[in-house]
Design a protein around this motif. Structure first.
Motif, PDB file in Angstrom:
ATOM      1  N   PRO A 140       0.915  -1.186  -0.168  1.00 19.94           N
ATOM      2  CA  PRO A 140       0.051  -0.020   0.064  1.00 19.94           C
ATOM      3  C   PRO A 140       0.962   1.286   0.030  1.00 19.94           C
ATOM      4  CG  PRO A 140       0.015  -1.009   1.935  1.00 19.94           C
ATOM      5  CD  PRO A 140       0.897  -2.020   1.278  1.00 19.94           C
ATOM      6  N   GLY A 141       0.475   2.389  -0.547  1.00 22.77           N
ATOM      7  CA  GLY A 141       1.040   3.534  -0.371  1.00 22.77           C
ATOM      8  C   GLY A 141       0.516   4.363   0.596  1.00 22.77           C
ATOM      9  N   PRO A 160      -6.535   6.625  -4.397  1.00 22.52           N
ATOM     10  CA  PRO A 160      -5.537   5.942  -3.961  1.00 22.52           C
ATOM     11  C   PRO A 160      -5.277   5.617  -2.289  1.00 22.52           C
ATOM     12  CG  PRO A 160      -4.796   6.870  -5.887  1.00 22.52           C
ATOM     13  CD  PRO A 160      -6.139   7.477  -5.542  1.00 22.52           C
ATOM     14  N   PHE A 161      -5.919   6.746  -1.686  1.00 19.76           N
ATOM     15  CA  PHE A 161      -5.715   7.011  -0.249  1.00 19.76           C
ATOM     16  C   PHE A 161      -6.605   5.974   0.216  1.00 19.76           C
ATOM     17  CE2 PHE A 161      -4.170  11.008  -1.888  1.00 19.76           C
ATOM     18  CZ  PHE A 161      -2.736  10.971  -1.153  1.00 19.76           C
ATOM     19  N   LEU A 162      -7.853   5.858  -0.103  1.00 24.36           N
ATOM     20  CA  LEU A 162      -8.937   5.130   0.272  1.00 24.36           C
ATOM     21  C   LEU A 162      -8.477   3.677  -0.040  1.00 24.36           C
ATOM     22  CD1 LEU A 162     -11.823   4.453   1.478  1.00 24.36           C
ATOM     23  CD2 LEU A 162     -12.619   4.728  -0.956  1.00 24.36           C
ATOM     24  N   LEU A 163      -7.923   3.328  -0.986  1.00 24.30           N
ATOM     25  CA  LEU A 163      -7.362   1.928  -1.233  1.00 24.30           C
ATOM     26  C   LEU A 163      -6.254   1.761  -0.443  1.00 24.30           C
ATOM     27  CD1 LEU A 163      -7.712   1.885  -5.191  1.00 24.30           C
ATOM     28  CD2 LEU A 163      -9.191   0.631  -3.426  1.00 24.30           C
ATOM     29  N   ALA A 164      -5.407   2.438  -0.116  1.00 21.51           N
ATOM     30  CA  ALA A 164      -4.309   2.172   0.781  1.00 21.51           C
ATOM     31  C   ALA A 164      -4.810   1.987   2.301  1.00 21.51           C
ATOM     32  CB  ALA A 164      -3.331   3.296   0.738  1.00 21.51           C
ATOM     33  N   THR A 165      -5.605   2.808   2.554  1.00 20.28           N
ATOM     34  CA  THR A 165      -6.174   2.733   4.103  1.00 20.28           C
ATOM     35  C   THR A 165      -6.770   1.219   4.189  1.00 20.28           C
ATOM     36  OG1 THR A 165      -6.661   4.832   4.305  1.00 20.28           O
ATOM     37  CG2 THR A 165      -8.188   3.433   5.692  1.00 20.28           C
ATOM     38  N   ALA A 209      -5.778  -1.389   2.368  1.00 19.73           N
ATOM     39  CA  ALA A 209      -4.921  -2.449   2.294  1.00 19.73           C
ATOM     40  C   ALA A 209      -3.979  -2.365   3.659  1.00 19.73           C
ATOM     41  CB  ALA A 209      -4.026  -2.233   0.924  1.00 19.73           C
ATOM     42  N   ALA A 210      -3.861  -1.206   4.068  1.00 22.40           N
ATOM     43  CA  ALA A 210      -2.904  -1.300   5.340  1.00 22.40           C
ATOM     44  C   ALA A 210      -3.721  -1.748   6.747  1.00 22.40           C
ATOM     45  CB  ALA A 210      -2.482   0.254   5.678  1.00 22.40           C
ATOM     46  N   ASN A 211      -4.975  -1.954   6.468  1.00 24.62           N
ATOM     47  CA  ASN A 211      -5.869  -2.359   7.561  1.00 24.62           C
ATOM     48  C   ASN A 211      -6.539  -3.809   7.216  1.00 24.62           C
ATOM     49  OD1 ASN A 211      -5.581  -0.071   9.718  1.00 24.62           O
ATOM     50  ND2 ASN A 211      -5.895   0.801   7.777  1.00 24.62           N
TER      51      ASN A 211
END
Length: 219
Positions: A8-9, A132-137, A139-141
């Motif tokens: 994730p970014g 991308p920030f929603l997807l990274a959130t 992916a990171a959780n």
């Protein structure tokens, strides 16, 4: 392979995020008028390893854009946080400010668009740019298994971010959608705005009924 695969970014945009010119211009206008406000992208707020993700569309001007914490400072926050306290997703006291000591338990709150848009209406391009920030959130959780979409646009934005056909998962208050290819269930609620509660479109009982379903799902 899903859109959540891979490293994730960043989960939150930088304070001076330049990605959306219209939102940057609006941000600078508000900084000149209200220099004591947050006036920047609003980061997600939540516990470590949350199982519930609450997704709104964008910060409110006198709520998150002023306070710097999602749904903090406007009417929607009073109903949302009190309900989360009642259902064990938060502890402490909500006092409509980011230093009130309130903490979330097993939950996280975010917005699909992290900056305040004029008239509370982000454009399609702005939604895509912030995706991308929603997807990274997510992916990171990986602990997240339940998602609550507040309003139709947040619901549709979330489905589009996961590359799922919106027509297969129609928005309806109180609906639950099990999302193929993901270990996620999407729950729908009308947005907990003052307008919706004042007009009777959303009652407290209707809102708590959604949390009943979420709590049963997580149990």
């Amino acid at each position: 392979m899903s859109v959540l695969d891979g490293k994730p970014g960043p989960v939150d945009p930088p304070r001076e995020c330049p990605a959306c010119p219209r939102l940057v211009e609006f941000r600078e206008e508000l900084r000149a008028v209200h220099p004591d406000w947050h006036n920047a992208p609003v980061p997600s707020f939540g516990a470590e390893n949350p199982r519930l993700l609450v997704v709104g569309l964008a910060p409110g001007m006198k709520g998150a854009n002023r306070s710097g914490r999602p749904f903090t400072g406007d009417y929607a926050g009073h109903l949302l946080y009190q309900t989360m306290l009642d259902y064990g997703f938060a502890e402490g006291t909500y006092e409509a400010r980011p230093d009130d000591g309130l903490v979330l338990k097993d939950a996280m709150i975010t917005n699909a668009v992290r900056c305040l848009p004029p008239q509370n209406k982000p454009t399609g391009e702005e939604i895509r740019t912030c995706r991308p920030f929603l997807l990274a959130t997510l992916a990171a959780n990986p602990s997240i298994t339940a998602v609550l979409a507040l309003g139709r646009i947040a619901h549709e934005t979330f489905l589009t971010a996961l590359e799922l056909r919106r027509a297969e998962f129609p928005f309806a208050h109180g609906a639950k959608h099990d999302l193929p290819g993901y270990d996620l269930s999407l729950f729908d609620s009308y947005h907990c705005s003052r307008y919706n509660t004042n007009t009777g479109r959303l009652t407290q009982e209707m809102f708590t009924s959604v949390f009943d379903k979420i709590r049963r799902h997580l149990s």
